[in-house]
Design a protein around this motif. Structure first.
Motif, PDB file in Angstrom:
ATOM      1  N   GLY A 114      -9.650  49.959 -17.748  1.00 12.00           N
ATOM      2  CA  GLY A 114      -8.625  48.942 -17.976  1.00 12.00           C
ATOM      3  C   GLY A 114      -7.720  48.659 -16.787  1.00 12.00           C
ATOM      4  N   ARG A 115      -8.004  49.294 -15.649  1.00 15.10           N
ATOM      5  CA  ARG A 115      -7.046  49.106 -14.546  1.00 15.10           C
ATOM      6  C   ARG A 115      -7.123  47.718 -13.948  1.00 15.10           C
ATOM      7  N   ILE A 116      -8.295  47.105 -13.953  1.00 11.07           N
ATOM      8  CA  ILE A 116      -8.408  45.789 -13.317  1.00 11.07           C
ATOM      9  C   ILE A 116      -7.572  44.752 -14.077  1.00 11.07           C
ATOM     10  N   GLY A 117      -7.715  44.727 -15.390  1.00 11.23           N
ATOM     11  CA  GLY A 117      -6.959  43.760 -16.190  1.00 11.23           C
ATOM     12  C   GLY A 117      -5.461  43.950 -16.051  1.00 11.23           C
ATOM     13  N   ASN A 118      -5.038  45.208 -16.055  1.00 10.49           N
ATOM     14  CA  ASN A 118      -3.609  45.482 -15.949  1.00 10.49           C
ATOM     15  C   ASN A 118      -3.055  45.146 -14.568  1.00 10.49           C
ATOM     16  N   ILE A 119      -3.829  45.440 -13.538  1.00 10.93           N
ATOM     17  CA  ILE A 119      -3.385  45.109 -12.173  1.00 10.93           C
ATOM     18  C   ILE A 119      -3.350  43.590 -11.991  1.00 10.93           C
ATOM     19  N   ARG A 120      -4.392  42.910 -12.501  1.00 10.77           N
ATOM     20  CA  ARG A 120      -4.434  41.442 -12.389  1.00 10.77           C
ATOM     21  C   ARG A 120      -3.197  40.814 -13.036  1.00 10.77           C
ATOM     22  N   LYS A 121      -2.893  41.295 -14.233  1.00  9.17           N
ATOM     23  CA  LYS A 121      -1.756  40.748 -14.983  1.00  9.17           C
ATOM     24  C   LYS A 121      -0.450  40.974 -14.213  1.00  9.17           C
ATOM     25  N   ALA A 122      -0.291  42.187 -13.692  1.00 15.21           N
ATOM     26  CA  ALA A 122       0.946  42.502 -12.958  1.00 15.21           C
ATOM     27  C   ALA A 122       1.053  41.661 -11.685  1.00 15.21           C
ATOM     28  N   LEU A 123      -0.058  41.455 -10.998  1.00 16.83           N
ATOM     29  CA  LEU A 123      -0.027  40.642  -9.772  1.00 16.83           C
ATOM     30  C   LEU A 123       0.358  39.204 -10.110  1.00 16.83           C
ATOM     31  N   GLU A 124      -0.234  38.674 -11.173  1.00 14.88           N
ATOM     32  CA  GLU A 124       0.077  37.294 -11.589  1.00 14.88           C
ATOM     33  C   GLU A 124       1.562  37.167 -11.919  1.00 14.88           C
ATOM     34  N   GLU A 125       2.047  38.130 -12.707  1.00 14.45           N
ATOM     35  CA  GLU A 125       3.444  38.055 -13.140  1.00 14.45           C
ATOM     36  C   GLU A 125       4.412  38.147 -11.965  1.00 14.45           C
ATOM     37  N   ALA A 126       3.979  38.869 -10.918  1.00 14.13           N
ATOM     38  CA  ALA A 126       4.861  39.016  -9.754  1.00 14.13           C
ATOM     39  C   ALA A 126       4.673  37.876  -8.760  1.00 14.13           C
ATOM     40  N   GLY A 127       3.810  36.934  -9.100  1.00 11.33           N
ATOM     41  CA  GLY A 127       3.614  35.783  -8.218  1.00 11.33           C
ATOM     42  C   GLY A 127       2.561  35.983  -7.136  1.00 11.33           C
ATOM     43  N   HIS A 128       1.889  37.127  -7.161  1.00 10.16           N
ATOM     44  CA  HIS A 128       0.836  37.368  -6.149  1.00 10.16           C
ATOM     45  C   HIS A 128      -0.490  36.785  -6.642  1.00 10.16           C
ATOM     46  N   ILE A 129      -0.478  35.477  -6.849  1.00 10.36           N
ATOM     47  CA  ILE A 129      -1.635  34.875  -7.519  1.00 10.36           C
ATOM     48  C   ILE A 129      -2.866  34.842  -6.625  1.00 10.36           C
TER      49      ILE A 129
END
Ligand code: PBG
Length: 336
Positions: free
Chosen positions: A176-191
């Protein structure tokens, strides 16, 4: 029925001349395919050889900058950073992993500033920062806790993205690390921060020299990483891992180790058609170097052949400690 004593079809015809061989070549290695993994030391003007990886040096950030200029000149455009963390900074909970002033973060900021066009790839895993050498946090039995580890990996990935990583590469094999990292990056604006997932990473004995290089070898509690890295017996399972990582938001996937696992690379590419990478790991590099040092293999030819084999298996790119040498050989080939 006519039977000729001579071949009806002469496969050798297209092999007779260099230009013909070039015309029909199905695969080609270029410097665009190369990712160079490098080891970063704390301090200044520090340069240390890695005994089990002849030709590989650990470098402090200032020297890394000087060397990067040379690698760029050779055509290398992506480097993967691996920090060598002093024992005094390693803890049970690996908090150094997300220190904004940590070695990896500092190196990324310095390199991004000096070489904005170079793609910086960062390793997301806790092993360089844990006192016990495992890639995650341990419970009281010594088992690597999945979800608690992912929480720390998220912080690590965010701190790398903030420091300038173009590609974050989770190599930890938590679920599950990929989904969680992706979500956190998106939320922080690192799209636009890419994720290259070490999707099919095996519990391999070929990582030994790397663990010497980053100093995580001696202390691996429990002696192996089999509760999270994959069993070398499996390939269907690798496809399952890769499918999950793609679904969770990986932009690129990786198979590791490399040459002993080219079957997995081929199956991955055939099945998913996504950007696929392979890691020619430290042990593979060490084996080659040992044979070169003994004069048992032709160094230049074998380096290029070994890397071309990855392309043939379906890899879009290769992480390899031979990157600068291969780039120099390719340049020489093109001059001819
Ligand atoms: C850290 C990591 C490892 C490698 C890349 N990232 C070692 C490990 O999982 O023990 C190995 C690379 C190599 O052998 O060249 N998780």
């Amino acid at each position: 029925m006519t039977s000729s004593p001579f071949p009806q079809r002469r496969m050798r015809r297209l092999r007779a001349k260099d230009a013909l061989r070039g015309l029909v070549a199905e695969h080609r290695l270029t410097t665009d395919d190369l990712i160079y993994p490098v080891f970063v030391l704390p301090g200044e003007n520090a340069r240390e050889a890695v005994p089990s990886m002849p030709g590989v040096e650990r470098l402090s950030i200032d020297l890394l900058g000087q060397e990067t200029a040379k690698w760029v000149e050779l055509g290398i455009r992506t480097i993967a950073l691996f920090p060598v963390t002093p024992m005094s900074l390693k803890t049970e909970c690996a908090s150094e992993a997300f220190n904004p002033e940590g070695l990896a973060q500092q190196a990324m900021r310095a390199l991004k500033k000096a070489f904005p066009e170079v793609m910086l790839m960062s390793d997301i895993a806790l092993d360089p920062f844990t006192s016990h050498g495992q890639d995650g946090l341990l419970d009281e039995t010594g088992y690597v806790m999945n979800d608690e580890t992912v929480e720390v990996l998220i912080k690590q990935a965010l701190s790398h993205a903030e420091a300038g990583a173009d590609i974050v590469a989770p190599s930890d094999m938590m679920d599950g690390r990929i989904g969680n990292i992706r979500k956190a990056l998106e939320e922080a604006g690192h799209i636009n921060t890419c994720i290259m997932a070490y999707s099919a990473k095996y519990a391999s004995a070929y990582y030994g020299p790397f663990r010497d290089a980053v100093g995580s070898a001696a202390n691996i509690k429990g002696g192996n990483k089999k509760t999270y890295q994959m069993d070398p017996a499996n390939t269907d399972e690798a496809l399952h891992e890769i499918a999950l990582d793609i679904e969770e938001g990986a932009d690129m996937v990786m198979v590791k180790p490399g040459m002993p696992y080219l079957d997995v690379v081929r199956r991955c590419k055939d099945e998913f058609k996504v950007p696929t990478f392979a890691y020619q790991v430290s042990g593979e590099y060490a084996m080659h170097q040992a044979a070169f040092a003994n004069g048992w293999l032709n160094e230049d030819a074998v380096i290029l052949e070994s890397l071309l084999a990855f392309k043939r298996a379906g890899a879009d790119g290769i992480l390899t400690y031979f990157a600068p040498q291969a780039a120099a050989l390719l340049a020489k080939q093109n001059d001819k």
